[in-house]
Motif scaffolding. Structure first.
Motif, PDB file in Angstrom:
ATOM      1  N   ASN A 319       0.808  -1.223   0.000  1.00 47.03           N
ATOM      2  CA  ASN A 319       0.000   0.000   0.000  1.00 47.03           C
ATOM      3  C   ASN A 319       0.841   1.274   0.000  1.00 47.03           C
ATOM      4  O   ASN A 319       0.299   2.376   0.019  1.00 47.03           O
ATOM      5  CB  ASN A 319      -0.935   0.010   1.214  1.00 47.03           C
ATOM      6  CG  ASN A 319      -2.133  -0.907   1.038  1.00 47.03           C
ATOM      7  OD1 ASN A 319      -3.042  -0.618   0.258  1.00 47.03           O
ATOM      8  ND2 ASN A 319      -2.146  -2.016   1.754  1.00 47.03           N
ATOM      9  N   ARG A 347       4.617  11.120  -0.904  1.00 45.66           N
ATOM     10  CA  ARG A 347       3.901  10.029  -1.560  1.00 45.66           C
ATOM     11  C   ARG A 347       3.361   9.039  -0.523  1.00 45.66           C
ATOM     12  O   ARG A 347       2.257   8.514  -0.663  1.00 45.66           O
ATOM     13  CB  ARG A 347       4.813   9.306  -2.559  1.00 45.66           C
ATOM     14  CG  ARG A 347       5.145  10.117  -3.798  1.00 45.66           C
ATOM     15  CD  ARG A 347       5.720   9.239  -4.893  1.00 45.66           C
ATOM     16  NE  ARG A 347       6.969   8.588  -4.487  1.00 45.66           N
ATOM     17  CZ  ARG A 347       8.176   9.107  -4.640  1.00 45.66           C
ATOM     18  NH1 ARG A 347       8.304  10.318  -5.190  1.00 45.66           N
ATOM     19  NH2 ARG A 347       9.255   8.447  -4.273  1.00 45.66           N
ATOM     20  N   GLN A 350       0.292  10.492   1.037  1.00 51.92           N
ATOM     21  CA  GLN A 350      -0.855  10.373   0.132  1.00 51.92           C
ATOM     22  C   GLN A 350      -1.419   8.951   0.152  1.00 51.92           C
ATOM     23  O   GLN A 350      -2.644   8.755   0.139  1.00 51.92           O
ATOM     24  CB  GLN A 350      -0.436  10.760  -1.283  1.00 51.92           C
ATOM     25  CG  GLN A 350      -0.138  12.243  -1.445  1.00 51.92           C
ATOM     26  CD  GLN A 350       0.482  12.575  -2.797  1.00 51.92           C
ATOM     27  OE1 GLN A 350       0.762  11.679  -3.608  1.00 51.92           O
ATOM     28  NE2 GLN A 350       0.702  13.851  -3.049  1.00 51.92           N
ATOM     29  N   ALA A 351      -0.524   7.957   0.174  1.00 52.45           N
ATOM     30  CA  ALA A 351      -0.975   6.559   0.237  1.00 52.45           C
ATOM     31  C   ALA A 351      -1.721   6.293   1.537  1.00 52.45           C
ATOM     32  O   ALA A 351      -2.731   5.577   1.556  1.00 52.45           O
ATOM     33  CB  ALA A 351       0.223   5.619   0.107  1.00 52.45           C
ATOM     34  N   ALA A 353      -3.435   8.434   3.240  1.00 49.74           N
ATOM     35  CA  ALA A 353      -4.746   9.083   3.173  1.00 49.74           C
ATOM     36  C   ALA A 353      -5.771   8.197   2.475  1.00 49.74           C
ATOM     37  O   ALA A 353      -6.967   8.244   2.794  1.00 49.74           O
ATOM     38  CB  ALA A 353      -4.626  10.426   2.447  1.00 49.74           C
ATOM     39  N   ARG A 354      -5.311   7.352   1.546  1.00 47.48           N
ATOM     40  CA  ARG A 354      -6.226   6.490   0.797  1.00 47.48           C
ATOM     41  C   ARG A 354      -6.783   5.350   1.646  1.00 47.48           C
ATOM     42  O   ARG A 354      -7.854   4.825   1.339  1.00 47.48           O
ATOM     43  CB  ARG A 354      -5.530   5.934  -0.445  1.00 47.48           C
ATOM     44  CG  ARG A 354      -5.282   6.973  -1.527  1.00 47.48           C
ATOM     45  CD  ARG A 354      -4.890   6.332  -2.840  1.00 47.48           C
ATOM     46  NE  ARG A 354      -3.560   5.731  -2.787  1.00 47.48           N
ATOM     47  CZ  ARG A 354      -2.438   6.379  -3.104  1.00 47.48           C
ATOM     48  NH1 ARG A 354      -2.492   7.644  -3.490  1.00 47.48           N
ATOM     49  NH2 ARG A 354      -1.265   5.774  -3.058  1.00 47.48           N
ATOM     50  N   ILE A 355      -6.064   4.924   2.676  1.00 43.88           N
ATOM     51  CA  ILE A 355      -6.554   3.789   3.464  1.00 43.88           C
ATOM     52  C   ILE A 355      -7.152   4.216   4.801  1.00 43.88           C
ATOM     53  O   ILE A 355      -7.599   3.376   5.574  1.00 43.88           O
ATOM     54  CB  ILE A 355      -5.441   2.753   3.708  1.00 43.88           C
ATOM     55  CG1 ILE A 355      -4.380   3.323   4.670  1.00 43.88           C
ATOM     56  CG2 ILE A 355      -4.813   2.285   2.418  1.00 43.88           C
ATOM     57  CD1 ILE A 355      -3.541   2.254   5.313  1.00 43.88           C
ATOM     58  N   ARG A 356      -7.155   5.509   5.087  1.00 49.47           N
ATOM     59  CA  ARG A 356      -7.705   5.984   6.357  1.00 49.47           C
ATOM     60  C   ARG A 356      -9.202   5.666   6.445  1.00 49.47           C
ATOM     61  O   ARG A 356      -9.924   5.748   5.465  1.00 49.47           O
ATOM     62  CB  ARG A 356      -7.514   7.491   6.507  1.00 49.47           C
ATOM     63  CG  ARG A 356      -6.094   7.943   6.669  1.00 49.47           C
ATOM     64  CD  ARG A 356      -5.992   9.463   6.645  1.00 49.47           C
ATOM     65  NE  ARG A 356      -6.330  10.059   7.919  1.00 49.47           N
ATOM     66  CZ  ARG A 356      -7.326  10.892   8.132  1.00 49.47           C
ATOM     67  NH1 ARG A 356      -8.118  11.243   7.132  1.00 49.47           N
ATOM     68  NH2 ARG A 356      -7.557  11.391   9.322  1.00 49.47           N
ATOM     69  N   ARG A 357      -9.644   5.282   7.643  1.00 48.22           N
ATOM     70  CA  ARG A 357     -11.074   5.114   7.921  1.00 48.22           C
ATOM     71  C   ARG A 357     -11.389   5.860   9.217  1.00 48.22           C
ATOM     72  O   ARG A 357     -11.587   5.270  10.266  1.00 48.22           O
ATOM     73  CB  ARG A 357     -11.426   3.627   8.066  1.00 48.22           C
ATOM     74  CG  ARG A 357     -11.368   2.816   6.784  1.00 48.22           C
ATOM     75  CD  ARG A 357     -12.475   3.173   5.813  1.00 48.22           C
ATOM     76  NE  ARG A 357     -13.788   2.862   6.328  1.00 48.22           N
ATOM     77  CZ  ARG A 357     -14.425   1.710   6.129  1.00 48.22           C
ATOM     78  NH1 ARG A 357     -13.847   0.756   5.432  1.00 48.22           N
ATOM     79  NH2 ARG A 357     -15.639   1.517   6.599  1.00 48.22           N
ATOM     80  N   GLU A 405     -19.476   7.149  -6.556  1.00 47.81           N
ATOM     81  CA  GLU A 405     -18.745   7.991  -5.593  1.00 47.81           C
ATOM     82  C   GLU A 405     -19.594   9.178  -5.158  1.00 47.81           C
ATOM     83  O   GLU A 405     -19.582   9.569  -3.985  1.00 47.81           O
ATOM     84  CB  GLU A 405     -17.423   8.468  -6.210  1.00 47.81           C
ATOM     85  CG  GLU A 405     -16.411   7.358  -6.454  1.00 47.81           C
ATOM     86  CD  GLU A 405     -16.061   6.585  -5.189  1.00 47.81           C
ATOM     87  OE1 GLU A 405     -16.050   7.212  -4.100  1.00 47.81           O
ATOM     88  OE2 GLU A 405     -15.833   5.371  -5.281  1.00 47.81           O
TER      89      GLU A 405
END
Length: 516
Positions: A319, A347, A350-351, A353-357, A405
């Motif tokens: 990830n 980078r 940014q990665a 931020a994509r998997i944050r919940r 989305e």
């Protein structure tokens, strides 16, 4: 009447405590009058030897004998073998759990650790109680059979890999909710002023702060790494969290100068330290990984506890959340490279931020509260009962979306409905379930052609209503006898649905019948 929730945990590692803290915060925010009992089921308050010795034994193996822990983990990693182990422990576990339940009198039981489910089922039977049991899985990839129990009302899992592991173990897919790993609110919102935070914590305001830790028990090559980092001349200010490893705390404190290195024991303000740091050096604990991801803190993984943490290394690298370096010299080199490469760090952020919940704890808490409500309504009449036909209850509403989305933003972000499932089904169609209230699920379909026109035969908006029935064949026969038109006769649903059929109401609205 205010509801009572018991969260079962153990002080083995720090993950169970982190999950319990996050859920307790969210439950208190959503239902201020709720009573939450966070119960250490291995404490002397409820348990007896050898139950009370298990957390200490785990810590000793994790820190001092990882090879032996590997053997223990994998020798019990089949459901049959673990079942034998749990059965052998019944004489000690059952009295322990019984005492905890009698002391807390919960309406809902939440297990934040593995190894209790089947025993809890026996204890509830011993007491003559009917209480729902929820399991919040905190391992990301490698899921030990100790997590699995047929007694659970539902599971919350953090990743698709953990969801698949539950299904492969025979857990009903409809009872599994992929909601992420809950983190405390302190990891979600950044500090108003990072420099003020650093001043309060007593670290140099302009330094490149490297947070170094080995989990709650201070495992791994922490001491050697710190010594080599200080000797390397790398422009950094190490902050070491020794956790419960008092010997490590004493040794490093004696060997370092507070002007160049800060050494702490067990820290209860980890969120502040993560927000203050520029880099985190740690083993691959799942909670630490996800807490760092929410803080946007790049990772250097120094290793993993054998068994449950091994898959987390690949999770981090695949990830793009950080790098792996297992030897002190390699770790120091990785620290220097990441601190010197701002673009690479950006980078990684940014990665992350994509998997944050960030809403994970809140969504799980909402599910717990809904379970409390369902328990309070136990025995209520079904939504609809028809003479001569199996009772039917409302299941869900399905909607075809032109832009999934955009629809998700509306239902999830604007209306605040939690996402309980997100998967891809046949034909590349993305299917997302959101919980709109007690007993109400909205099913959103995202088609591969979107945002272009939907495939022929589909219209945007309401796709169908769904009713759950006990006996699909009986319902089909009863309704056909009454002249109801079926467009799809009973068939296997595939995926998560056992069997289904489709009929129409007088206005042509499509109705799905789903076998419970």
């Amino acid at each position: 009447m205010a509801k009572k929730v018991m969260i079962a945990l153990a002080p083995a590692g720090g993950g169970h405590l982190s999950v319990t803290r996050a859920l307790s915060e969210a439950l208190s925010e959503l239902a201020p009058d709720i009573t939450i009992s966070a119960v250490n089921v291995y404490s002397a308050e409820y348990g007896v030897f050898p139950v009370t010795a298990l957390p200490r034994l785990y810590a000793l193996l994790a820190v001092n004998s990882p090879a032996l822990w590997r053997r223990v983990y994998y020798s019990t990693s089949s459901q049959a073998r673990y079942a034998l182990l749990e059965k052998a422990a019944q004489p000690w576990l059952r009295p322990t759990l019984k005492a905890a339940l009698q002391a807390t009198q919960p309406d809902v039981i939440v297990s934040a650790l593995p190894g209790l489910g089947n025993t809890m089922q026996h204890v509830l039977a011993d007491l003559g109680w009917r209480r729902p049991l929820a399991v919040v899985v905190s391992d990301l990839i490698n899921i030990h059979p100790a997590w699995f129990t047929t007694a659970a009302t539902w599971y919350s899992v953090p990743t698709e890999e953990s969801r698949r592991a539950c299904i492969e173990a025979g857990i009903a897919p409809e009872s599994i909710h992929m909601l992420g790993l809950p983190v405390s609110r302190g990891f979600v919102a950044p500090p108003a002023d990072r420099l003020v935070l650093r001043r309060r914590l007593g670290v140099p305001e302009e330094a490149r702060v490297v947070l170094i830790m080995g989990g709650a028990d201070g495992a791994g090559p922490v001491e050697e790494t710190v010594q080599q980092l200080l000797a390397s001349g790398t422009a950094s200010y190490p902050v070491v969290i020794a956790g419960r490893n008092e010997r490590l705390h004493r040794r490093l404190s004696a060997k370092t100068d507070p002007a160049t290195c800060r050494v702490l024991g067990f820290a209860t303000n980890m969120a502040e330290w993560m927000w203050a740091a520029d880099l985190l050096v740690t083993k691959a604990g799942p909670n630490t990984i996800m807490e760092a991801a929410h803080c946007g803190l790049p990772l250097v993984l120094t290793g993993a506890l054998p068994g449950q943490e091994e898959g987390n290394v690949a999770f981090v690298t695949s990830n793009g959340l950080g790098v792996v370096a297992t030897k002190p010299q390699e770790i120091v080199q990785a620290i220097g490279e990441l601190l010197a490469d701002d673009e690479r760090s950006a980078r990684i952020k940014q990665a992350m931020a994509r998997i944050r919940r960030p809403q994970s704890a809140r969504e799980i808490a909402q599910l717990i509260l809904a379970t409390c409500q369902d328990e309070g309504q136990a025995g209520a009449a079904p939504v609809a009962t028809r003479r001569g036909m199996t009772s039917a209850t409302f299941s869900h509403v399905a909607i075809n979306t032109v832009d999934l989305e955009r629809s998700l933003h509306f239902y999830h972000e604007t209306l605040g409905f939690p996402i309980v499932e997100d998967l891809t089904i046949a034909g590349g169609v993305r299917l997302v379930h959101v919980r709109a209230g007690e007993g109400l699920t909205i099913e959103l379909f995202g088609h591969p052609s979107a945002p272009a026109p939907l495939p022929t035969g589909l219209q945007a908006g309401l796709a169908h209503l769904a009713l759950a029935v006990d006996d699909l064949d009986q319902a089909y026969a009863d309704l056909r006898a009454k002249g109801v038109e079926f467009t799809v006769p009973p068939r296997s649903g595939g995926g998560q649905t056992k069997r289904l059929a489709f009929c129409k109401d007088p206005d042509g609205t499509l109705i799905e019948l789903v076998e419970k």
